[in-house]
Every structure is written in structure tokens, then in C-alpha cells.
Design a protein around this motif. Structure first.
Motif, PDB file in Angstrom:
ATOM      1  N   MET A 115      21.877  66.069  42.729  1.00 40.56           N
ATOM      2  CA  MET A 115      23.089  66.403  41.988  1.00 40.56           C
ATOM      3  C   MET A 115      23.070  66.305  40.397  1.00 40.56           C
ATOM      4  SD  MET A 115      26.018  65.037  44.493  1.00 40.56           S
ATOM      5  CE  MET A 115      25.671  63.273  44.844  1.00 40.56           C
ATOM      6  N   ALA A 116      22.605  65.297  39.994  1.00 40.69           N
ATOM      7  CA  ALA A 116      22.623  64.883  38.401  1.00 40.69           C
ATOM      8  C   ALA A 116      21.755  66.195  37.929  1.00 40.69           C
ATOM      9  CB  ALA A 116      21.896  63.850  38.150  1.00 40.69           C
ATOM     10  N   ARG A 117      20.556  66.733  38.427  1.00 32.00           N
ATOM     11  CA  ARG A 117      19.876  67.754  37.766  1.00 32.00           C
ATOM     12  C   ARG A 117      20.593  69.269  37.678  1.00 32.00           C
ATOM     13  NH1 ARG A 117      15.519  65.471  40.995  1.00 32.00           N
ATOM     14  NH2 ARG A 117      16.075  67.109  42.639  1.00 32.00           N
ATOM     15  N   THR A 118      21.962  69.336  38.490  1.00 27.29           N
ATOM     16  CA  THR A 118      22.576  70.463  38.484  1.00 27.29           C
ATOM     17  C   THR A 118      23.946  70.426  37.985  1.00 27.29           C
ATOM     18  OG1 THR A 118      23.313  70.037  40.651  1.00 27.29           O
ATOM     19  CG2 THR A 118      21.135  71.376  40.545  1.00 27.29           C
ATOM     20  N   ASP A 119      24.095  69.203  37.442  1.00 28.12           N
ATOM     21  CA  ASP A 119      25.714  68.879  36.959  1.00 28.12           C
ATOM     22  C   ASP A 119      25.640  67.970  35.763  1.00 28.12           C
ATOM     23  OD1 ASP A 119      28.251  68.207  36.153  1.00 28.12           O
ATOM     24  OD2 ASP A 119      29.054  68.175  38.346  1.00 28.12           O
ATOM     25  N   ARG A 120      25.717  68.324  34.539  1.00 28.90           N
ATOM     26  CA  ARG A 120      25.529  67.439  33.486  1.00 28.90           C
ATOM     27  C   ARG A 120      26.590  66.166  33.373  1.00 28.90           C
ATOM     28  NH1 ARG A 120      29.040  68.047  29.135  1.00 28.90           N
ATOM     29  NH2 ARG A 120      30.512  70.042  29.538  1.00 28.90           N
ATOM     30  N   ARG A 121      27.504  66.410  34.100  1.00 26.63           N
ATOM     31  CA  ARG A 121      28.540  65.206  34.312  1.00 26.63           C
ATOM     32  C   ARG A 121      28.359  64.029  35.417  1.00 26.63           C
ATOM     33  NH1 ARG A 121      32.746  65.320  31.184  1.00 26.63           N
ATOM     34  NH2 ARG A 121      33.534  67.322  30.152  1.00 26.63           N
ATOM     35  N   VAL A 122      27.142  64.165  36.147  1.00 26.10           N
ATOM     36  CA  VAL A 122      26.798  63.432  36.902  1.00 26.10           C
ATOM     37  C   VAL A 122      25.609  62.625  36.790  1.00 26.10           C
ATOM     38  CG1 VAL A 122      26.022  63.051  39.438  1.00 26.10           C
ATOM     39  CG2 VAL A 122      27.626  64.847  38.996  1.00 26.10           C
ATOM     40  N   HIS A 123      25.601  61.426  36.801  1.00 29.96           N
ATOM     41  CA  HIS A 123      24.578  60.446  36.337  1.00 29.96           C
ATOM     42  C   HIS A 123      24.105  59.641  37.410  1.00 29.96           C
ATOM     43  CE1 HIS A 123      25.636  61.900  32.256  1.00 29.96           C
ATOM     44  NE2 HIS A 123      26.873  61.757  32.577  1.00 29.96           N
ATOM     45  N   VAL A 124      22.982  58.875  37.284  1.00 34.40           N
ATOM     46  CA  VAL A 124      22.347  58.090  38.419  1.00 34.40           C
ATOM     47  C   VAL A 124      21.857  56.830  37.646  1.00 34.40           C
ATOM     48  CG1 VAL A 124      20.954  57.621  40.405  1.00 34.40           C
ATOM     49  CG2 VAL A 124      21.886  59.986  39.729  1.00 34.40           C
ATOM     50  N   LEU A 125      22.348  55.528  38.078  1.00 35.70           N
ATOM     51  CA  LEU A 125      21.764  54.402  37.729  1.00 35.70           C
ATOM     52  C   LEU A 125      20.976  53.817  39.108  1.00 35.70           C
ATOM     53  CD1 LEU A 125      21.484  52.153  35.806  1.00 35.70           C
ATOM     54  CD2 LEU A 125      23.671  51.208  36.641  1.00 35.70           C
ATOM     55  N   HIS A 126      19.801  53.770  38.750  1.00 32.84           N
ATOM     56  CA  HIS A 126      18.689  53.349  40.020  1.00 32.84           C
ATOM     57  C   HIS A 126      18.573  51.954  39.940  1.00 32.84           C
ATOM     58  CE1 HIS A 126      17.830  57.281  41.769  1.00 32.84           C
ATOM     59  NE2 HIS A 126      17.689  57.627  40.384  1.00 32.84           N
ATOM     60  N   ARG A 127      19.233  50.953  40.936  1.00 35.08           N
ATOM     61  CA  ARG A 127      19.007  49.680  40.770  1.00 35.08           C
ATOM     62  C   ARG A 127      17.880  49.090  41.998  1.00 35.08           C
ATOM     63  NH1 ARG A 127      23.153  46.246  39.577  1.00 35.08           N
ATOM     64  NH2 ARG A 127      23.431  45.640  41.940  1.00 35.08           N
ATOM     65  N   PRO A 128      17.167  47.767  41.632  1.00 38.40           N
ATOM     66  CA  PRO A 128      16.064  47.621  42.102  1.00 38.40           C
ATOM     67  C   PRO A 128      16.006  47.368  43.694  1.00 38.40           C
ATOM     68  CG  PRO A 128      16.730  45.662  40.757  1.00 38.40           C
ATOM     69  CD  PRO A 128      17.552  47.036  40.784  1.00 38.40           C
ATOM     70  N   GLY A 129      17.444  46.967  44.180  1.00 37.45           N
ATOM     71  CA  GLY A 129      17.733  46.551  45.566  1.00 37.45           C
ATOM     72  C   GLY A 129      19.104  46.257  45.940  1.00 37.45           C
ATOM     73  N   LYS A 130      19.630  45.915  46.981  1.00 44.66           N
ATOM     74  CA  LYS A 130      20.938  45.907  47.524  1.00 44.66           C
ATOM     75  C   LYS A 130      21.382  44.199  46.851  1.00 44.66           C
ATOM     76  CE  LYS A 130      23.929  45.660  51.323  1.00 44.66           C
ATOM     77  NZ  LYS A 130      24.226  45.673  52.721  1.00 44.66           N
ATOM     78  N   GLN A 131      22.210  44.369  45.761  1.00 50.04           N
ATOM     79  CA  GLN A 131      22.754  43.241  45.102  1.00 50.04           C
ATOM     80  C   GLN A 131      24.073  42.971  45.340  1.00 50.04           C
ATOM     81  OE1 GLN A 131      21.290  43.634  41.056  1.00 50.04           O
ATOM     82  NE2 GLN A 131      19.200  44.361  41.704  1.00 50.04           N
ATOM     83  N   GLY A 132      24.849  43.786  46.135  1.00 51.67           N
ATOM     84  CA  GLY A 132      26.299  43.515  46.172  1.00 51.67           C
ATOM     85  C   GLY A 132      27.176  44.578  45.518  1.00 51.67           C
ATOM     86  N   LEU A 133      28.396  44.722  45.984  1.00 53.38           N
ATOM     87  CA  LEU A 133      29.378  45.683  45.100  1.00 53.38           C
ATOM     88  C   LEU A 133      29.670  45.160  43.632  1.00 53.38           C
ATOM     89  CD1 LEU A 133      31.195  47.932  45.693  1.00 53.38           C
ATOM     90  CD2 LEU A 133      33.010  46.258  46.374  1.00 53.38           C
ATOM     91  N   GLY A 134      29.949  43.972  43.487  1.00 51.97           N
ATOM     92  CA  GLY A 134      30.273  43.320  42.316  1.00 51.97           C
ATOM     93  C   GLY A 134      29.277  43.522  41.131  1.00 51.97           C
ATOM     94  N   ALA A 135      27.967  43.370  41.555  1.00 52.73           N
ATOM     95  CA  ALA A 135      26.904  43.565  40.531  1.00 52.73           C
ATOM     96  C   ALA A 135      26.673  44.833  40.269  1.00 52.73           C
ATOM     97  CB  ALA A 135      25.590  43.063  41.290  1.00 52.73           C
ATOM     98  N   ALA A 136      26.845  45.686  41.299  1.00 52.06           N
ATOM     99  CA  ALA A 136      26.805  47.284  40.891  1.00 52.06           C
ATOM    100  C   ALA A 136      27.963  47.577  39.966  1.00 52.06           C
ATOM    101  CB  ALA A 136      26.710  48.029  42.244  1.00 52.06           C
ATOM    102  N   TYR A 137      29.184  47.132  39.951  1.00 50.89           N
ATOM    103  CA  TYR A 137      30.168  47.752  39.139  1.00 50.89           C
ATOM    104  C   TYR A 137      29.986  47.112  37.851  1.00 50.89           C
ATOM    105  CZ  TYR A 137      33.288  49.877  42.301  1.00 50.89           C
ATOM    106  OH  TYR A 137      33.763  50.940  43.634  1.00 50.89           O
ATOM    107  N   LEU A 138      29.574  45.728  37.733  1.00 50.99           N
ATOM    108  CA  LEU A 138      29.385  45.239  36.540  1.00 50.99           C
ATOM    109  C   LEU A 138      28.199  45.905  35.731  1.00 50.99           C
ATOM    110  CD1 LEU A 138      29.473  41.321  37.233  1.00 50.99           C
ATOM    111  CD2 LEU A 138      31.355  42.713  35.935  1.00 50.99           C
ATOM    112  N   ALA A 139      26.985  46.621  36.387  1.00 49.31           N
ATOM    113  CA  ALA A 139      25.985  47.062  35.894  1.00 49.31           C
ATOM    114  C   ALA A 139      26.628  48.488  35.424  1.00 49.31           C
ATOM    115  CB  ALA A 139      24.950  47.498  36.761  1.00 49.31           C
ATOM    116  N   GLY A 140      27.569  49.070  36.090  1.00 52.29           N
ATOM    117  CA  GLY A 140      28.310  50.492  35.776  1.00 52.29           C
ATOM    118  C   GLY A 140      29.163  50.321  34.439  1.00 52.29           C
ATOM    119  N   PHE A 141      29.778  49.221  34.482  1.00 53.72           N
ATOM    120  CA  PHE A 141      30.661  48.596  33.195  1.00 53.72           C
ATOM    121  C   PHE A 141      29.942  48.744  31.993  1.00 53.72           C
ATOM    122  CE2 PHE A 141      33.915  46.221  36.259  1.00 53.72           C
ATOM    123  CZ  PHE A 141      34.318  47.262  36.651  1.00 53.72           C
TER     124      PHE A 141
END
Length: 270
Positions: free
Chosen positions: A68-94
Motif C-alpha cells: 500500500m505504501a508503494r502506491t500511496d505517498r500518504r501511507v507509511h509503515v513502521l516495522h517493529r521487531p516483534g509483538k511488544q504490545g499495543l502501548g509500545a506500538a502507539y508510543l513508537a508511532g507518537f
């Protein structure tokens, strides 16, 4: 604004316009849902950007997100190393949003339970607020296809949080939110270590203690149609335990202030 419920103290009279908004969507094994959710976001609010924060999903969610990111410049991807939980994912996004100069971030689930079509109303409410919660428990909201057990659990959990923490927020566990980046900068995000329901309650508590203006906008919340829920008894137990601990801490702080006149150490926003 019609349909918006104010719930906490008023902050600054003037808030700058939200020119750059990032929708953060954490994913883990959401290959069946992520494309549809992102497409709905792009239709509902074409001016926002989307960040898919994927925890190395074994079902290929990250690969779908990259396509999706390759075809839409407004879509981005953050790859994280493994399942670390919802809170950690949001903090990384912030942090990702802060480093790139966004004005606000939106929390949104990847399973379709948060209707992207409600996003424009949440963003409109953020024009006069520091935090906007898409609420399941304010007048005008609807919860679709939830069993009675989940309804009672959410209702009782939110009532408990409201009574123990003294927050005038009807849906402190709700995960569909808009945060101005300035509010997140004003609270101690490095101290946040909770996940799931308790992560949302903790951020509500920190924002409330910082004097942010929080409003709740009624939404339609629907149970996911595809994939498995991440809810578990452990997540519920963590939330109840942490809320109880925070309640004790807040009361101790209030007693110290009353007895000794000591400052509470809170940061006031803005």
C-alpha cells in the motif's frame, strides 16, 4: 460542536489549526483487515497520513502494508521487531510523528471496530480540544454486535476508572482518539509502561492531570468481523490492578498537599 461532549478542564483559549495529522494503526496478524481499514481512512479523511505500525506479523500484514505504501505517498509503515504490545506500538508511532513535525496523532484499531467514517467528526472536535476520545458510552454512541459480557465489562471498568481516578471521562478505555502533539510532549510518556485497556486509561489520567481539555465524541463501535480479538483476562487484570494503584497514588499525593502544602509535581498544559 453538535454531538461533542466536553469532559475536563479548559486549557488555552486558542489552539492552532491541525495542518498535519497522522493516523497510527498498530497491527499484529491483521492481514484480513488492514487493506480495508486503510482504504476507508483514505476515503473518509484524504488529507491525513497513515502509519501502519506492524509488530512483525507472521501472517504477512507488514508485506501488505508495504504494498500500500508503494502506491500511496500518504501511507507509511513502521516495522517493529516483534509483538511488544499495543502501548509500545502507539508510543513508537507518537515518536515517529513528533520527529516528522505532525500536529496531531490519531489512535485507531486495525480490526475495523473504529469506523474511519467517524474520523472527520473527531478531527473537527480537536479544533477546540487537546484530546478527543471517540466514546462508546456518551449519548448518541452505538455498540454493535458485542456480547452482554463485553458490554458489562467495559461499562463497569470505565465506571471503576472514573470513580477511582476522579476523571470525568465516560470512556477512559476507548482506543479511538486524537491527541495534539503538544499534550503528549507535556506528559511523561517515558513513564508509561502499561498495555491494552490500561494504556488508554493511563494516557487519559496523564492528560487530565496535565490540565488538558478532553472532549468525547459519540461513535459507532462494531465488533470485528474477521480475525481474532487480542482481548484476554490478563489484559483486564492488568487494567484493574493499575487503576487501583494509580488511585492510591493520587490520594496519597492529595493528602500530602493538604497536610504539608507540598506541590503535586504535575505539569500543566499548555
Amino acid at each position: 460542536m453538535s454531538g461533542t461532549v466536553g469532559t475536563t478542564r479548559t486549557g488555552a483559549e486558542h489552539r492552532p489549526a491541525l495542518r498535519r495529522v497522522l493516523v497510527v494503526i498498530p497491527t499484529y496478524n491483521e492481514a484480513d483487515n488492514v487493506t480495508t481499514v486503510v482504504e476507508r481512512v483514505r476515503r473518509a479523511a484524504p488529507e491525513v497520513d497513515v502509519l501502519i505500525a506492524d509488530d512483525n506479523s507472521p501472517d504477512g500484514t507488514g508485506t501488505i502494508a508495504e504494498a500500500m505504501a508503494r502506491t500511496d505517498r500518504r501511507v507509511h509503515v513502521l516495522h517493529r521487531p516483534g509483538k511488544q504490545g499495543l502501548g509500545a506500538a502507539y508510543l513508537a508511532g507518537f515518536a515517529w510523528a513528533r520527529h516528522r513535525g505532525y500536529d496531531a496523532v490519531v489512535e485507531m484499531d486495525a480490526d475495523g471496530s473504529h469506523a474511519p467514517e467517524d474520523l472527520p467528526r473527531l478531527l473537527a472536535a480537536a479544533g477546540d480540544a487537546d484530546v478527543v476520545i471517540g466514546s462508546r458510552w456518551t449519548r448518541g454512541a452505538q455498540v454493535v454486535n458485542w456480547p452482554l459480557r463485553r458490554l458489562l465489562l467495559s461499562r463497569c471498568g470505565n465506571l471503576y476508572a472514573r470513580l477511582v481516578l476522579g476523571m470525568p471521562v465516560a470512556d477512559a478505555t476507548g482506543g479511538y482518539r486524537v491527541y495534539r502533539l503538544g499534550v503528549l510532549d507535556a506528559v511523561d510518556l517515558e513513564s508509561v509502561c502499561s498495555q491494552g485497556y490500561s494504556f488508554q486509561v493511563e494516557l487519559s489520567r496523564l492528560a487530565h492531570r496535565a490540565g488538558a481539555r478532553i472532549v468525547e465524541v459519540p461513535i459507532t463501535f462494531a465488533e470485528r468481523e474477521r480475525g481474532a480479538s487480542k482481548m484476554s483476562p490478563l489484559i483486564v487484570a492488568e487494567a484493574l490492578w493499575r487503576i487501583s494503584v494509580w488511585g492510591v497514588q493520587d490520594r496519597r499525593t492529595a493528602w500530602r498537599r493538604a497536610l504539608h502544602g507540598t506541590p503535586d509535581g504535575q505539569v500543566r498544559w499548555p
